[in-house]
Write an enzyme that holds these catalytic residues in place. Sequence first.
Site, mmCIF file in Angstrom:
data_model
loop_
_atom_site.group_PDB
_atom_site.id
_atom_site.type_symbol
_atom_site.label_atom_id
_atom_site.label_comp_id
_atom_site.label_asym_id
_atom_site.label_seq_id
_atom_site.Cartn_x
_atom_site.Cartn_y
_atom_site.Cartn_z
ATOM 1 N N HIS A 257 0.833 -1.203 0.000
ATOM 2 C CA HIS A 257 0.000 0.000 0.000
ATOM 3 C C HIS A 257 0.871 1.258 0.000
ATOM 4 O O HIS A 257 0.666 2.151 -0.818
ATOM 5 C CB HIS A 257 -0.940 0.002 1.211
ATOM 6 C CG HIS A 257 -1.625 1.299 1.444
ATOM 7 N ND1 HIS A 257 -2.557 1.831 0.563
ATOM 8 C CD2 HIS A 257 -1.514 2.205 2.455
ATOM 9 C CE1 HIS A 257 -2.987 2.992 1.029
ATOM 10 N NE2 HIS A 257 -2.371 3.245 2.174
ATOM 11 N N HIS B 43 3.572 7.555 5.133
ATOM 12 C CA HIS B 43 2.327 8.230 5.516
ATOM 13 C C HIS B 43 1.547 7.551 6.637
ATOM 14 O O HIS B 43 0.807 8.224 7.353
ATOM 15 C CB HIS B 43 1.432 8.481 4.285
ATOM 16 C CG HIS B 43 0.665 7.291 3.823
ATOM 17 N ND1 HIS B 43 1.203 6.350 2.977
ATOM 18 C CD2 HIS B 43 -0.603 6.897 4.079
ATOM 19 C CE1 HIS B 43 0.300 5.416 2.729
ATOM 20 N NE2 HIS B 43 -0.806 5.726 3.387
ATOM 21 N N GLU C 200 0.961 6.195 12.791
ATOM 22 C CA GLU C 200 -0.245 5.629 13.400
ATOM 23 C C GLU C 200 -0.247 4.109 13.437
ATOM 24 O O GLU C 200 -0.995 3.531 14.217
ATOM 25 C CB GLU C 200 -1.517 6.163 12.743
ATOM 26 C CG GLU C 200 -1.692 5.826 11.294
ATOM 27 C CD GLU C 200 -2.839 6.597 10.657
ATOM 28 O OE1 GLU C 200 -3.780 5.936 10.199
ATOM 29 O OE2 GLU C 200 -2.784 7.838 10.628
ATOM 30 N N ASP C 201 0.595 3.463 12.638
ATOM 31 C CA ASP C 201 0.551 2.001 12.555
ATOM 32 C C ASP C 201 1.789 1.292 13.096
ATOM 33 O O ASP C 201 1.873 0.065 13.013
ATOM 34 C CB ASP C 201 0.332 1.569 11.098
ATOM 35 C CG ASP C 201 -1.050 1.945 10.586
ATOM 36 O OD1 ASP C 201 -1.945 2.196 11.416
ATOM 37 O OD2 ASP C 201 -1.236 1.987 9.359
ATOM 38 N N ASP D 98 -3.336 8.265 -1.106
ATOM 39 C CA ASP D 98 -3.790 7.238 -0.172
ATOM 40 C C ASP D 98 -5.244 6.871 -0.472
ATOM 41 O O ASP D 98 -5.598 5.690 -0.576
ATOM 42 C CB ASP D 98 -3.638 7.779 1.257
ATOM 43 C CG ASP D 98 -4.094 6.817 2.328
ATOM 44 O OD1 ASP D 98 -3.780 5.612 2.251
ATOM 45 O OD2 ASP D 98 -4.753 7.283 3.290
#
Length: 170
Positions: A31, A53, A57-58, A110
């Site tokens: 991705h 990006h 957060e991940d 995205d």
Amino acid sequence: MNVISVREVETLADRAHAGQTDKIGVPYIEHVRAVAAGLSPFGDELVMAGLLHDLLEDTDWTAGRLRETGVPARVVEIVEAVTNQTGMTYDEKIRRITADPRATLVKIADNAHNSRPDRAARLPADKRERLAAKYRSARARLWPAADRNDVEAVIRVINPSLLAELDARY
């Protein structure tokens, strides 16, 4: 401190997302690579931001750690702009993103990848419909915040199926 290269950023992203999969079970790095590919016409800064990006957060990475690693400050700013923040609604996030033209392009890329028909087809129908509505709503705010030619350049690479929607909006 030395600034790291796009190749080094890709390696960093690959290691940070190792073992992660996206909503359809594909290795997550695919991705971020797709997002970065759509941003390639705009230079290394946006390619790096595309690769990173979702990192904040991940993964356990922080903006400070990215800077310490040599990721350019502007790239980190863009990544921070597109990162979810606790207590912020999705609409508020889109509004924050559209205040930064470079972050807007990253989010457009995205969104385009997340909206690919081949990816959506692999989701359960209820989730597919919910996400499609969310992504359409975001595009209605993201696309007008960017130059039409830039939007087209991104979606032509990542998700050409959106070209008809773009033409209908402009």
